[in-house]
Motif scaffolding. Structure first.
Motif, PDB file in Angstrom:
ATOM      1  N   LEU A 363      -0.111  -2.239   2.527  1.00 49.66           N
ATOM      2  CA  LEU A 363      -1.220  -2.963   3.365  1.00 49.66           C
ATOM      3  C   LEU A 363      -2.737  -2.869   2.596  1.00 49.66           C
ATOM      4  O   LEU A 363      -3.682  -3.681   3.017  1.00 49.66           O
ATOM      5  N   GLU A 364      -2.675  -2.079   1.410  1.00 50.76           N
ATOM      6  CA  GLU A 364      -3.929  -2.115   0.843  1.00 50.76           C
ATOM      7  C   GLU A 364      -3.909  -3.403  -0.303  1.00 50.76           C
ATOM      8  O   GLU A 364      -4.942  -4.039  -0.508  1.00 50.76           O
ATOM      9  N   MET A 365      -2.788  -4.036  -0.732  1.00 47.46           N
ATOM     10  CA  MET A 365      -2.566  -5.189  -1.414  1.00 47.46           C
ATOM     11  C   MET A 365      -2.925  -6.352  -0.433  1.00 47.46           C
ATOM     12  O   MET A 365      -3.491  -7.437  -1.185  1.00 47.46           O
ATOM     13  N   VAL A 366      -2.365  -6.229   0.558  1.00 47.06           N
ATOM     14  CA  VAL A 366      -2.798  -7.266   1.536  1.00 47.06           C
ATOM     15  C   VAL A 366      -4.634  -7.353   1.884  1.00 47.06           C
ATOM     16  O   VAL A 366      -5.043  -8.319   1.884  1.00 47.06           O
ATOM     17  N   VAL A 444      -1.071   2.645  -9.602  1.00 46.10           N
ATOM     18  CA  VAL A 444      -2.014   1.570  -9.160  1.00 46.10           C
ATOM     19  C   VAL A 444      -3.052   1.901  -8.253  1.00 46.10           C
ATOM     20  O   VAL A 444      -3.032   2.737  -7.408  1.00 46.10           O
ATOM     21  N   VAL A 445      -4.164   1.621  -8.770  1.00 49.68           N
ATOM     22  CA  VAL A 445      -5.538   1.927  -8.094  1.00 49.68           C
ATOM     23  C   VAL A 445      -5.967   0.623  -7.494  1.00 49.68           C
ATOM     24  O   VAL A 445      -6.221  -0.267  -7.969  1.00 49.68           O
ATOM     25  N   VAL A 446      -6.146   0.781  -6.216  1.00 52.80           N
ATOM     26  CA  VAL A 446      -6.757  -0.306  -5.549  1.00 52.80           C
ATOM     27  C   VAL A 446      -8.015   0.118  -4.755  1.00 52.80           C
ATOM     28  O   VAL A 446      -8.281   0.928  -4.028  1.00 52.80           O
ATOM     29  N   VAL A 447      -9.003  -0.755  -5.282  1.00 52.41           N
ATOM     30  CA  VAL A 447     -10.332  -0.280  -4.962  1.00 52.41           C
ATOM     31  C   VAL A 447     -10.913  -1.399  -3.893  1.00 52.41           C
ATOM     32  O   VAL A 447     -10.922  -2.586  -3.888  1.00 52.41           O
ATOM     33  N   LEU A 448     -11.073  -0.636  -2.641  1.00 54.95           N
ATOM     34  CA  LEU A 448     -11.568  -1.199  -1.431  1.00 54.95           C
ATOM     35  C   LEU A 448     -12.615  -0.550  -0.866  1.00 54.95           C
ATOM     36  O   LEU A 448     -12.895   0.618  -1.220  1.00 54.95           O
ATOM     37  N   TYR A 451     -14.011   1.287   4.819  1.00 56.42           N
ATOM     38  CA  TYR A 451     -13.672   0.990   6.195  1.00 56.42           C
ATOM     39  C   TYR A 451     -12.068   0.211   6.121  1.00 56.42           C
ATOM     40  O   TYR A 451     -11.277   0.529   6.967  1.00 56.42           O
ATOM     41  N   LEU A 452     -11.994  -0.409   4.967  1.00 55.37           N
ATOM     42  CA  LEU A 452     -10.829  -1.004   4.772  1.00 55.37           C
ATOM     43  C   LEU A 452      -9.718  -0.055   4.202  1.00 55.37           C
ATOM     44  O   LEU A 452      -8.609  -0.111   4.792  1.00 55.37           O
ATOM     45  N   LYS A 453     -10.246   0.783   3.467  1.00 57.98           N
ATOM     46  CA  LYS A 453      -9.263   2.032   2.815  1.00 57.98           C
ATOM     47  C   LYS A 453      -8.949   2.820   3.883  1.00 57.98           C
ATOM     48  O   LYS A 453      -7.524   3.067   4.269  1.00 57.98           O
ATOM     49  N   LEU A 454      -9.541   2.985   5.171  1.00 59.06           N
ATOM     50  CA  LEU A 454      -9.266   3.896   6.302  1.00 59.06           C
ATOM     51  C   LEU A 454      -8.386   3.014   7.381  1.00 59.06           C
ATOM     52  O   LEU A 454      -8.239   3.899   8.462  1.00 59.06           O
ATOM     53  N   LEU A 455      -8.474   1.728   7.079  1.00 54.88           N
ATOM     54  CA  LEU A 455      -7.902   0.980   8.378  1.00 54.88           C
ATOM     55  C   LEU A 455      -6.360   1.120   8.502  1.00 54.88           C
ATOM     56  O   LEU A 455      -6.084   1.453   9.884  1.00 54.88           O
ATOM     57  N   THR A 456      -5.755   1.467   7.582  1.00 55.16           N
ATOM     58  CA  THR A 456      -4.183   1.614   7.627  1.00 55.16           C
ATOM     59  C   THR A 456      -4.194   3.055   8.658  1.00 55.16           C
ATOM     60  O   THR A 456      -3.632   2.948   9.513  1.00 55.16           O
ATOM     61  N   LEU A 457      -4.631   3.850   8.101  1.00 53.60           N
ATOM     62  CA  LEU A 457      -4.770   5.479   8.823  1.00 53.60           C
ATOM     63  C   LEU A 457      -5.314   5.278  10.265  1.00 53.60           C
ATOM     64  O   LEU A 457      -4.560   5.785  11.228  1.00 53.60           O
ATOM     65  N   PHE A 458      -6.402   4.538  10.416  1.00 56.58           N
ATOM     66  CA  PHE A 458      -6.848   4.259  11.638  1.00 56.58           C
ATOM     67  C   PHE A 458      -5.984   3.582  12.820  1.00 56.58           C
ATOM     68  O   PHE A 458      -5.757   4.065  13.710  1.00 56.58           O
TER      69      PHE A 458
END
Length: 573
Positions: A363-366, A444-448, A451-458
């Motif tokens: 989801l972070e790569m998306v 793998v470090v995904v810099v976002l 709000y996008l970083k927490l979107l999956t958890l939300f």
């Protein structure tokens, strides 16, 4: 036989896993070619391709199948023909092995058709009408993919060999790539049950539960994803990748919605498999084949455990699969319930369980990729729906009072089933982190943005809350879905796909063919062909019969007499 098969497969799994470690650390792959027949300039060769990907996948398939066979020892103990069942499962695993290590389309077809045939035998294992119908739907849906694979084999003759692995780079920028790639995509979509071939996957739940655990985790349905991972180079920057992204995203969304309306325990888990397959296919179509493979492996672990726990519940509930009749099982079957909840949370992507490492990264790569808003919406809403139906399932099964017979013996399962579940429980907890360290040695470090970083958890938290509250409302007041019955039926029946696949694909062509038979075969062609020939033969045979009955001389004599009479009359006149 169960114990011997379990030991053998388990040892093979360990050997394969340690070999994959050697291959992955040394960046090493092996191509084995065995010449079976050589005649003049023609040679028939059998080829095997061993790299870290095929070996680690083989080790997982062997591990899960060994535990499933061990689990079957107790689950299928009332079956007199348990050895036949074990032999079928072993044939199934062997077909999968052949498919995994083959770089050659001919040997892939052998494994592919082996999976199709043995899966049919396993789906109709309980011999009743429902199983036969499900088996026919399964085998006929998969035949479409088999035909696509055969056409791809025919088209590969343009290259001079069926070992596709040599030609992937060449295929990239020509017409043959389009044809072979699209045929491979069609084959993979039928085997992995993507839209419009989704209806066979829940129908295949007619098979025994150990088979479902094996099929839905690491064998039959993942064969299509694995094939596309091998052909991943063909989907980068092409219309096929875009089409696959759309169809797999819709599959993921459709399965997530359908599972929220389903009450059959095994079908809910089957639809969750369909949703995860859509996730794998969609991330693969975006070019992240390693991520798709990573999720394929982690999903295999917790999905096999989820099916085993469901089998234990069904076994204890006197073969009842309806979740509305369950309830309060966490009190009477605590160990099985714990395994069930852990595998369910791993499916949801609970932090630091197996599913979290692959799902969160996907989801972070998306979020990081260039992707349209519709596909972005499908990814995140489908993730929310996954948590929603998982919480709904846990709520119905675990909470409240038992809604089944008053007199029903409930106890934790026997040690044989629990031991096999414990093995998968450990892998479901630690497998994700272990695989992420192996497959991605550099973190793998995904810099976002935050709000996008927490979107999956939300999305996961909101999905879980919705699942809980909807279950609460449905269980204790009245079922809201009956208010919008037609809409609920549409969503709950996989967007009418089973009806289209059975009545639409089979019934209507039969009606048309019936009309064709009546008007042509039994109509004009019969009148002008068979019947006309019959009438002319009858007439000619009657004439021949008249001649053979010696009637000719009578006619000749009478004819001569008439001529004489006429001559005499003319003389007198």
């Amino acid at each position: 036989m169960c114990v011997i098969s379990f030991m053998l497969l388990f040892l093979c799994s360990l050997v394969s896993f340690f070999m994959s470690m050697v291959y992955i650390f040394n960046n090493f792959s092996m191509f084995i070619e065995w010449e079976v027949v050589s005649f003049n300039s023609m040679s028939i060769t059998m080829t095997l391709f061993l790299d870290w990907m095929s070996l680690i996948f083989m080790s997982f398939v062997l591990m899960i199948s060994s535990l499933v066979i061990f689990y079957s020892k107790e689950y299928m103990e009332s079956d007199y023909k348990i050895n036949r069942f074990i032999m079928l499962v072993l044939m199934f695993v062997l077909s999968m092995m052949l498919l995994i290590i083959s770089p050659n389309l001919i040997s892939i077809l052998l494994g592919w058709d082996g999976l199709g045939l043995v899966s049919y035998c396993l789906v109709i294992y309980f011999q009743n009408v429902k199983s036969y119908n499900a088996g026919m739907l399964t085998v006929l849906s998969n035949r479409i993919g088999d035909v696509a694979l055969l056409l791809a084999i025919a088209w590969m003759l343009n290259y001079g060999s069926w070992s596709y692995i040599f030609y992937l780079e060449v295929m990239k920028n020509n017409l043959n790539m389009m044809i072979i790639g699209s045929l491979m995509m069609l084959a993979a979509m039928t085997k992995s049950a993507q839209i419009p071939f989704s209806s066979w996957l829940p129908a295949a739940m007619a098979a025994p539960t150990p088979v479902s655990a094996l099929v839905h985790s690491s064998t039959l349905v993942t064969a299509g994803v694995y094939l596309l991972i091998r052909f991943n180079i063909l989907f980068k920057m092409s219309w096929m990748g875009t089409l696959l992204l759309l169809l797999s995203g819709l599959t993921m969304f459709m399965a997530g919605l359908g599972a929220n309306y389903e009450f059959d325990m095994k079908k809910i888990i089957a639809l969750s498999t369909l949703s995860q397959l859509g996730l794998m296919m969609s991330i693969l179509s975006m070019g992240f084949y390693k991520l798709a493979f990573f999720h394929l492996l982690t999903h295999a672990l917790f999905k096999a455990l989820l099916f085993m726990c469901a089998g234990a519940f069904i076994h204890n509930m006197n073969n009842n699969q309806d979740i509305r009749l369950m309830g309060g099982l966490s009190l009477v079957m605590p160990l099985t319930s714990s395994c069930f909840n852990i595998s369910n949370l791993a499916l949801c992507g609970m932090p630091f369980l197996a599913g979290f490492y692959s799902k969160d990264l996907i989801l972070e790569m998306v979020s990081l990729s260039y992707i349209n808003l519709f596909s972005f919406f499908l990814f995140f809403v489908s993730t929310g729906l996954t948590v929603c139906y998982s919480f709904r399932l846990a709520y119905y099964v675990m909470i409240g009072d038992m809604n089944y017979f008053s007199l029903n013996l409930l106890n934790n399962e026997g040690w044989v089933m629990l031991k096999s579940m414990m093995g998968l429980l450990i892998l479901s907890i630690f497998g994700g982190s272990m695989l992420s360290w192996l497959i991605f040695p550099t973190p793998v470090v995904v810099v976002l943005p935050l709000y996008l970083k927490l979107l999956t958890l939300f999305v996961c938290i909101v999905g879980g809350l919705i699942g809980y509250f909807i279950s609460n409302i449905s269980m204790f007041t009245y079922n809201k879905s009956f208010k919008n019955y037609h809409f609920s039926y549409f969503l709950g029946s996989m967007w009418f796909m089973p009806n289209i696949s059975t009545y639409g694909i089979i019934n209507y062509p039969f009606l048309i063919s019936n009309l064709v038979v009546k008007s042509f075969d039994q109509g004009w062609s019969e009148y002008l062909g068979g019947q006309q020939l019959y009438k002319s033969l009858i007439k000619s045979s009657q004439f021949n019969q008249m001649l053979q009955n010696n009637n000719l001389k009578i006619y000749l004599l009478s004819f001569i007499i008439w001529i004489i009479i006429l001559y005499m009359v003319s003389m007198f006149l």
